[in-house]
Design an enzyme around this catalytic site. Structure first.
Site, PDB file in Angstrom:
ATOM      1  N   GLU A  39      -5.755  -4.596  10.897  1.00 33.14           N
ATOM      2  CA  GLU A  39      -4.665  -4.022  11.116  1.00 33.14           C
ATOM      3  C   GLU A  39      -5.415  -3.318  12.475  1.00 33.14           C
ATOM      4  OE1 GLU A  39      -2.726  -3.022   7.409  1.00 33.14           O
ATOM      5  OE2 GLU A  39      -4.316  -0.859   7.609  1.00 33.14           O
ATOM      6  N   GLU A  43      -6.444   4.259   7.355  1.00 28.82           N
ATOM      7  CA  GLU A  43      -6.819   6.327   7.472  1.00 28.82           C
ATOM      8  C   GLU A  43      -7.860   7.005   6.480  1.00 28.82           C
ATOM      9  OE1 GLU A  43      -2.977   5.900   5.242  1.00 28.82           O
ATOM     10  OE2 GLU A  43      -1.761   5.716   7.293  1.00 28.82           O
ATOM     11  N   ASN A  86       0.433  -1.031  -0.182  1.00 29.97           N
ATOM     12  CA  ASN A  86       0.305   0.069  -0.104  1.00 29.97           C
ATOM     13  C   ASN A  86       0.720   1.109   0.027  1.00 29.97           C
ATOM     14  OD1 ASN A  86      -1.660   1.807   0.518  1.00 29.97           O
ATOM     15  ND2 ASN A  86      -2.662   2.031   2.289  1.00 29.97           N
ATOM     16  N   HIS A 140      -9.627   1.298   5.264  1.00 33.51           N
ATOM     17  CA  HIS A 140      -8.736   1.631   5.499  1.00 33.51           C
ATOM     18  C   HIS A 140      -8.629   2.118   6.747  1.00 33.51           C
ATOM     19  CE1 HIS A 140      -4.045   2.843   6.605  1.00 33.51           C
ATOM     20  NE2 HIS A 140      -3.652   1.953   5.743  1.00 33.51           N
ATOM     21  N   LYS A 149      -0.231   4.454  -0.686  1.00 37.89           N
ATOM     22  CA  LYS A 149      -0.918   5.454   0.163  1.00 37.89           C
ATOM     23  C   LYS A 149      -0.224   6.458  -0.879  1.00 37.89           C
ATOM     24  CE  LYS A 149       0.690   3.506   4.516  1.00 37.89           C
ATOM     25  NZ  LYS A 149      -0.147   4.054   5.933  1.00 37.89           N
ATOM     26  N   SER A 178       3.181  -1.628  10.413  1.00 36.38           N
ATOM     27  CA  SER A 178       4.912  -1.674  10.511  1.00 36.38           C
ATOM     28  C   SER A 178       5.699  -3.322  10.313  1.00 36.38           C
ATOM     29  CB  SER A 178       4.994  -1.467  11.721  1.00 36.38           C
ATOM     30  OG  SER A 178       4.589  -0.191  12.314  1.00 36.38           O
ATOM     31  N   GLY A 207       2.449   2.515  10.612  1.00 37.14           N
ATOM     32  CA  GLY A 207       3.077   3.690  10.376  1.00 37.14           C
ATOM     33  C   GLY A 207       3.571   4.168  12.204  1.00 37.14           C
TER      34      GLY A 207
HETATM   35  C1  PEP Z   1      -0.800   0.782   5.863  1.00 39.05           C
HETATM   36  O1  PEP Z   1      -1.109   1.512   5.617  1.00 39.05           O
HETATM   37  O2  PEP Z   1      -1.708  -0.434   5.560  1.00 39.05           O
HETATM   38  C2  PEP Z   1       0.222  -0.462   6.940  1.00 39.05           C
HETATM   39  C3  PEP Z   1       0.443  -1.196   7.108  1.00 39.05           C
HETATM   40  O3  PEP Z   1       1.426   0.542   7.210  1.00 39.05           O
HETATM   41  P1  PEP Z   1       2.383   0.934   7.625  1.00 39.05           P
HETATM   42  O4  PEP Z   1       3.054  -0.595   6.856  1.00 39.05           O
HETATM   43  O5  PEP Z   1       3.724   1.559   7.261  1.00 39.05           O
HETATM   44  O6  PEP Z   1       2.644   0.214   9.110  1.00 39.05           O
END
Ligand code: PEP
Length: 250
Positions: free
Chosen positions: A165, A95, A8, A93, A10, A211, A171
């Site tokens: 998630e 976000e 992803n 998601h 983003k 992460s 992040g």
């Molecule tokens: C995500 O945004 O789906 C995600 C898992 O981000 P990150 O790997 O940066 O934590």
């Protein structure tokens, strides 16, 4: 069941950056028992598809609207995604939920529409740190899943990929411990099985996201109910993303 590893990106990456990324990733060997998809910004969907021709990497989108066309300035339709050869679409998601105010009701409509266009939704659920610290993790997961799936038939639910998630892990560099993630994955699997299928289901995939790095991917993937990974930050670097795709099986 093939493991699914999704990048992803983003709101990152430009066309020149895409070219050098694809050069690295296309020349690498991806194990046949692993499926890989990349979710770039919308403007890169079609260029990415063309650059990836000849590889078996799939195209994913980061979002979509639930209407096919009309006066919805700034939105993207499932038909636009099909024009760009998209296979997967990320829906719900954290976000989108937090920054753009997406509700479970909106997410439910998006899931329904995506499936009706044969796009495979990657349906994201997860609790905040505050919710985890106040023992609400499982309540949140139940409400996000039940509300999100409220418009779907059991048949349709079989065609969804789920992604756990935890919001506190996205992040932040704080990934869930493998056992913590496994506990929620098993809970999700049981919930879906009991509520929608009554019998055991083998082929519903649940990805972990939050992460993920080349250093923690193997441990996460050693858990029995983690069927793949959704990767944000680390997927922006092709070498790191390849390190995750090629995690060692224990
Ligand atoms: C995500 O945004 O789906 C995600 C898992 O981000 P990150 O790997 O940066 O934590």
């Amino acid at each position: 069941m093939k493991y699914l590893i999704v990048a992803n990106w983003k709101m990152n990456m430009t066309l020149p950056e895409l070219r050098s990324y694809v050069n690295v990733i296309k020349s690498a060997l991806i194990p046949s028992e692993r499926e890989v998809a990349i979710a770039p910004p919308y403007t890169l969907l079609l260029p990415l598809f063309h650059m990836l021709e000849g590889s078996n990497i799939k195209i994913a989108a980061q979002n979509m609207y639930y209407e096919e066309k009309g006066a919805f300035t700034g939105e993207i339709s499932p038909k636009h995604l099909l024009d760009a050869h998209v296979d997967y679409v990320i829906i719900g998601h954290s976000e989108r939920r937090k920054i753009f105010g997406e509700t479970d009701a909106l997410i439910a409509k998006k899931l329904k529409t995506a499936l009706s266009y044969n796009l495979i939704p990657i349906f994201c659920v997860g609790e905040t740190l505050d919710e985890r610290n106040t023992d609400k993790t499982f309540d949140i997961i139940v409400s996000q899943i039940e509300n999100g799936l409220s418009l779907l038939t059991p048949q349709e639910i079989q065609n969804i990929v789920f992604a756990y998630e935890p919001v506190w892990a996205i992040g932040t560099g704080l990934n869930a411990y493998p056992a913590q993630a496994q506990e929620v994955h098993l809970f999700i699997k049981d919930l879906i099985q009991k509520k929608y299928f009554k019998t055991s289901i083998q082929n519903v995939k649940i990805l972990y996201g939050g992460s993920v790095t080349p250093d923690n991917a193997s441990d996460l993937m050693s858990m029995p109910d983690i069927n793949g990974l959704l990767v944000g930050g680390a997927s922006l670097n092709p070498e790191k993303f390849l390190g995750i795709i090629n995690f060692k099986e224990s």
